[in-house]
Design a protein around this motif. Structure first.
Motif, PDB file in Angstrom:
ATOM      1  N   ALA A  55       0.836  -1.207   0.000  1.00  0.00           N
ATOM      2  CA  ALA A  55       0.000   0.000   0.000  1.00  0.00           C
ATOM      3  C   ALA A  55       0.869   1.255   0.000  1.00  0.00           C
ATOM      4  N   GLN A  56       1.964   1.225   0.775  1.00  0.00           N
ATOM      5  CA  GLN A  56       2.864   2.384   0.810  1.00  0.00           C
ATOM      6  C   GLN A  56       3.552   2.589  -0.534  1.00  0.00           C
ATOM      7  N   GLU A  57       3.909   1.519  -1.194  1.00  0.00           N
ATOM      8  CA  GLU A  57       4.504   1.659  -2.535  1.00  0.00           C
ATOM      9  C   GLU A  57       3.523   2.338  -3.485  1.00  0.00           C
ATOM     10  N   TYR A  58       2.256   1.953  -3.409  1.00  0.00           N
ATOM     11  CA  TYR A  58       1.245   2.594  -4.257  1.00  0.00           C
ATOM     12  C   TYR A  58       1.080   4.070  -3.879  1.00  0.00           C
ATOM     13  N   ARG A  59       1.147   4.393  -2.589  1.00  0.00           N
ATOM     14  CA  ARG A  59       1.059   5.805  -2.180  1.00  0.00           C
ATOM     15  C   ARG A  59       2.222   6.604  -2.767  1.00  0.00           C
ATOM     16  N   ASN A  60       3.419   6.011  -2.743  1.00  0.00           N
ATOM     17  CA  ASN A  60       4.577   6.677  -3.344  1.00  0.00           C
ATOM     18  C   ASN A  60       4.355   6.891  -4.842  1.00  0.00           C
ATOM     19  N   ASP A  61       3.750   5.902  -5.498  1.00  0.00           N
ATOM     20  CA  ASP A  61       3.463   6.021  -6.929  1.00  0.00           C
ATOM     21  C   ASP A  61       2.444   7.126  -7.201  1.00  0.00           C
ATOM     22  N   ILE A  62       1.518   7.344  -6.268  1.00  0.00           N
ATOM     23  CA  ILE A  62       0.521   8.416  -6.436  1.00  0.00           C
ATOM     24  C   ILE A  62       1.218   9.764  -6.505  1.00  0.00           C
ATOM     25  N   VAL A  63       2.234   9.947  -5.673  1.00  0.00           N
ATOM     26  CA  VAL A  63       2.994  11.209  -5.702  1.00  0.00           C
ATOM     27  C   VAL A  63       3.613  11.398  -7.083  1.00  0.00           C
ATOM     28  N   ASP A  64       4.218  10.343  -7.612  1.00  0.00           N
ATOM     29  CA  ASP A  64       4.838  10.430  -8.941  1.00  0.00           C
ATOM     30  C   ASP A  64       3.785  10.652 -10.030  1.00  0.00           C
ATOM     31  N   ALA A  65       2.641   9.999  -9.898  1.00  0.00           N
ATOM     32  CA  ALA A  65       1.578  10.161 -10.894  1.00  0.00           C
ATOM     33  C   ALA A  65       1.023  11.579 -10.875  1.00  0.00           C
ATOM     34  N   LEU A  98      -4.442   3.866  -8.664  1.00  0.00           N
ATOM     35  CA  LEU A  98      -3.514   3.647  -7.555  1.00  0.00           C
ATOM     36  C   LEU A  98      -4.223   3.788  -6.209  1.00  0.00           C
ATOM     37  N   ARG A  99      -5.126   4.752  -6.095  1.00  0.00           N
ATOM     38  CA  ARG A  99      -5.897   4.899  -4.845  1.00  0.00           C
ATOM     39  C   ARG A  99      -6.752   3.659  -4.584  1.00  0.00           C
ATOM     40  N   ARG A 101      -5.986   0.666  -5.502  1.00  0.00           N
ATOM     41  CA  ARG A 101      -5.046  -0.376  -5.089  1.00  0.00           C
ATOM     42  C   ARG A 101      -4.622  -0.191  -3.626  1.00  0.00           C
ATOM     43  N   VAL A 102      -4.410   1.066  -3.220  1.00  0.00           N
ATOM     44  CA  VAL A 102      -4.087   1.342  -1.816  1.00  0.00           C
ATOM     45  C   VAL A 102      -5.223   0.853  -0.924  1.00  0.00           C
ATOM     46  N   ALA A 103      -6.459   1.189  -1.309  1.00  0.00           N
ATOM     47  CA  ALA A 103      -7.618   0.775  -0.513  1.00  0.00           C
ATOM     48  C   ALA A 103      -7.708  -0.749  -0.434  1.00  0.00           C
ATOM     49  N   TYR A 104      -7.464  -1.416  -1.540  1.00  0.00           N
ATOM     50  CA  TYR A 104      -7.512  -2.882  -1.556  1.00  0.00           C
ATOM     51  C   TYR A 104      -6.452  -3.467  -0.624  1.00  0.00           C
ATOM     52  N   CYS A 105      -5.229  -2.964  -0.717  1.00  0.00           N
ATOM     53  CA  CYS A 105      -4.139  -3.469   0.125  1.00  0.00           C
ATOM     54  C   CYS A 105      -4.439  -3.241   1.599  1.00  0.00           C
ATOM     55  N   GLU A 106      -4.956  -2.068   1.925  1.00  0.00           N
ATOM     56  CA  GLU A 106      -5.291  -1.776   3.318  1.00  0.00           C
ATOM     57  C   GLU A 106      -6.413  -2.686   3.811  1.00  0.00           C
ATOM     58  N   THR A 107      -7.388  -2.960   2.951  1.00  0.00           N
ATOM     59  CA  THR A 107      -8.478  -3.871   3.314  1.00  0.00           C
ATOM     60  C   THR A 107      -7.931  -5.269   3.580  1.00  0.00           C
ATOM     61  N   MET A 108      -7.017  -5.729   2.730  1.00  0.00           N
ATOM     62  CA  MET A 108      -6.426  -7.049   2.935  1.00  0.00           C
ATOM     63  C   MET A 108      -5.625  -7.087   4.237  1.00  0.00           C
ATOM     64  N   ALA A 109      -4.837  -6.061   4.496  1.00  0.00           N
ATOM     65  CA  ALA A 109      -4.062  -6.008   5.741  1.00  0.00           C
ATOM     66  C   ALA A 109      -4.998  -6.023   6.942  1.00  0.00           C
ATOM     67  N   ASP A 110      -6.084  -5.264   6.850  1.00  0.00           N
ATOM     68  CA  ASP A 110      -7.054  -5.213   7.953  1.00  0.00           C
ATOM     69  C   ASP A 110      -7.680  -6.584   8.202  1.00  0.00           C
ATOM     70  N   LYS A 111      -7.926  -7.335   7.136  1.00  0.00           N
ATOM     71  CA  LYS A 111      -8.495  -8.680   7.300  1.00  0.00           C
ATOM     72  C   LYS A 111      -7.531  -9.580   8.064  1.00  0.00           C
ATOM     73  N   TYR A 112      -6.245  -9.454   7.789  1.00  0.00           N
ATOM     74  CA  TYR A 112      -5.271 -10.266   8.507  1.00  0.00           C
ATOM     75  C   TYR A 112      -5.112  -9.796   9.950  1.00  0.00           C
ATOM     76  N   VAL A 113      -5.279  -8.493  10.188  1.00  0.00           N
ATOM     77  CA  VAL A 113      -5.253  -7.986  11.562  1.00  0.00           C
ATOM     78  C   VAL A 113      -6.430  -8.567  12.345  1.00  0.00           C
ATOM     79  N   VAL A 114      -7.600  -8.626  11.704  1.00  0.00           N
ATOM     80  CA  VAL A 114      -8.766  -9.249  12.344  1.00  0.00           C
ATOM     81  C   VAL A 114      -8.479 -10.716  12.632  1.00  0.00           C
ATOM     82  N   ALA A 115      -7.859 -11.392  11.683  1.00  0.00           N
ATOM     83  CA  ALA A 115      -7.517 -12.800  11.897  1.00  0.00           C
ATOM     84  C   ALA A 115      -6.541 -12.948  13.058  1.00  0.00           C
ATOM     85  N   LEU A 116      -5.588 -12.005  13.179  1.00  0.00           N
ATOM     86  CA  LEU A 116      -4.665 -12.043  14.311  1.00  0.00           C
ATOM     87  C   LEU A 116      -5.416 -11.875  15.625  1.00  0.00           C
ATOM     88  N   GLY A 117      -6.439 -11.018  15.629  1.00  0.00           N
ATOM     89  CA  GLY A 117      -7.266 -10.846  16.822  1.00  0.00           C
ATOM     90  C   GLY A 117      -7.985 -12.129  17.182  1.00  0.00           C
TER      91      GLY A 117
END
Length: 137
Positions: A55-65, A98-99, A101-117
């Motif tokens: 997600a951070q890589e995509y955010r960096n790409d947004i700056v370049d875009a 890119l935005r 993709r950032v949202a998708y990546c964050e959603t996936m990370a959040d799902k794994y955080v829920v799984a960790l819980g």
């Protein structure tokens, strides 16, 4: 294509030249009832990190875009102006993609955080069950 189930390989960069994938890691064992996959805690933490990093890589790409979306014509003639507008439109479309993709990546990370819980809750429950058993024979 290699035969068999795909393997999750933490930190593996498939784009790296002449780099063999590290040993270990998997998508998890299929559950008997076919409800999904299971992961160990370390794999869940690694997945959260990888999705957040992506997600951070995509955010960096947004700056370049943003530079593309602000393109100015090189000259004051008609063709340059139209070309710059097309480039800006492409830049805006790229930023939108890119935005998403950032949202998708964050959603996936959040799902794994829920799984960790859930993992932590299951561990606590198992610890409580063990502690409630009578000690000794």
């Amino acid at each position: 294509m290699p035969e068999g189930a795909p393997a999750y390989q933490p930190g593996f960069d498939p784009g790296a030249v002449c780099k063999a994938p590290p040993a270990g890691g998997s998508y998890g064992e299929p559950l008997p009832e076919g409800a999904g996959f299971k992961y160990d805690e370390a794999t869940l933490h690694e997945l959260v990190k990888e999705w957040r990093d992506l997600a951070q890589e995509y955010r960096n790409d947004i700056v370049d875009a943003g530079h593309i979306a602000k393109a100015q014509p090189p000259g004051a003639e008609y063709a340059s102006g139209d070309n710059a507008q097309l480039v800006r439109s492409s830049g805006e479309a790229l930023i939108t993609a890119l935005r998403e993709r950032v949202a998708y990546c964050e959603t996936m990370a959040d799902k794994y955080v829920v799984a960790l819980g859930r993992y932590a809750t299951a561990e606590e429950r198992a610890t409580e069950d063990i502690n409630q058993q009578s000690k000794g024979i």
